[in-house]
Scaffold this motif. Structure first.
Motif, PDB file in Angstrom:
ATOM      1  N   UNK A   1      17.907  10.874 -42.858  1.00  0.00           N
ATOM      2  CA  UNK A   1      17.955  12.230 -43.408  1.00  0.00           C
ATOM      3  C   UNK A   1      18.874  12.273 -44.627  1.00  0.00           C
ATOM      4  N   UNK A   2      20.070  11.701 -44.506  1.00  0.00           N
ATOM      5  CA  UNK A   2      21.025  11.705 -45.619  1.00  0.00           C
ATOM      6  C   UNK A   2      20.495  10.917 -46.814  1.00  0.00           C
ATOM      7  N   UNK A   3      19.893   9.777 -46.539  1.00  0.00           N
ATOM      8  CA  UNK A   3      19.335   8.956 -47.611  1.00  0.00           C
ATOM      9  C   UNK A   3      18.267   9.720 -48.395  1.00  0.00           C
ATOM     10  N   UNK A   4      17.353  10.363 -47.668  1.00  0.00           N
ATOM     11  CA  UNK A   4      16.298  11.119 -48.341  1.00  0.00           C
ATOM     12  C   UNK A   4      16.845  12.350 -49.057  1.00  0.00           C
ATOM     13  N   UNK A   5      17.825  13.000 -48.464  1.00  0.00           N
ATOM     14  CA  UNK A   5      18.425  14.162 -49.123  1.00  0.00           C
ATOM     15  C   UNK A   5      19.052  13.735 -50.448  1.00  0.00           C
ATOM     16  N   UNK A   6      19.779  12.641 -50.444  1.00  0.00           N
ATOM     17  CA  UNK A   6      20.467  12.176 -51.650  1.00  0.00           C
ATOM     18  C   UNK A   6      19.513  11.568 -52.669  1.00  0.00           C
ATOM     19  N   UNK A   7      18.318  11.202 -52.221  1.00  0.00           N
ATOM     20  CA  UNK A   7      17.296  10.687 -53.135  1.00  0.00           C
ATOM     21  C   UNK A   7      16.765  11.800 -54.041  1.00  0.00           C
ATOM     22  N   UNK A   8      16.996  13.036 -53.652  1.00  0.00           N
ATOM     23  CA  UNK A   8      16.509  14.158 -54.443  1.00  0.00           C
ATOM     24  C   UNK A   8      15.461  14.953 -53.711  1.00  0.00           C
TER      25      UNK A   8
END
Length: 173
Positions: free
Chosen positions: A25-32
């Motif tokens: 979730x965090x990775x995808x959120x920070x991906x934009x």
């Protein structure tokens, strides 16, 4: 590298896979995710979508969270949806790590949520999305029903629905 969908497991969020889900979730959120600006991405992670909040969701069965899990037991995608209310299920978050996209995995998660909506006797599934993702939902029968130039958090929203059946009051009372 193409990963066969058969090598993935579609499962519900639980305490065992919570940390792996949160990393995804965090990775995808920070991906934009959803074209949200960085400041808003960090706000979500620091306030609304903390690890502790997701733990509460599990404990209270607050939302339906469907995961795609690879052979290493790593969560690589998720769909977060509401339980049916008034006959409507709502998808609020849907993401898949880049290397797993365009392989049918998102479709598997969406079909699982549609099955869930049928079990909950929903007549409709609704979601908000953006231009880049609307084609995926159209492929699954969702129809564009409206637009907001400045919806939640100032973002442009495309409002889409999938009608599952006609509304029946006996399904909710």
């Amino acid at each position: 590298m193409e990963i066969p969908a058969s090598q993935l497991v579609i499962a519900d969020l639980n305490e065992v896979n919570l940390i792996s889900f949160y990393d995804c979730f965090c990775s995808l959120m920070r991906e934009g995710y959803g074209q949200f600006p960085t400041q808003l991405q960090e706000y979500f992670l620091d306030h609304d979508y903390t690890l502790a909040n997701f733990k509460v969701w599990i404990d209270r069965n607050f939302r339906k969270v469907i995961l795609a899990i690879n052979q290493e037991n790593k969560v690589v995608g998720f769909l977060i949806g509401d339980h049916a209310y008034g006959g409507v299920c709502f998808i609020s978050w849907f993401g898949l790590l880049k290397e797993y996209r365009l392989q049918g995995i998102g479709s598997q998660m969406l079909r699982k949520y549609i099955e869930y909506a049928h079990i909950r006797k929903a007549h409709l599934i609704e979601l908000y999305t953006y231009n880049g993702a609307s084609g995926f939902y159209e492929k699954h029968g969702f129809k564009l029903i409206g637009k907001r130039e400045q919806g939640f958090f100032g973002q442009k929203n495309l409002i889409m629905n999938l009608k599952l059946r006609d509304f029946n009051i006996n399904d909710i009372i």
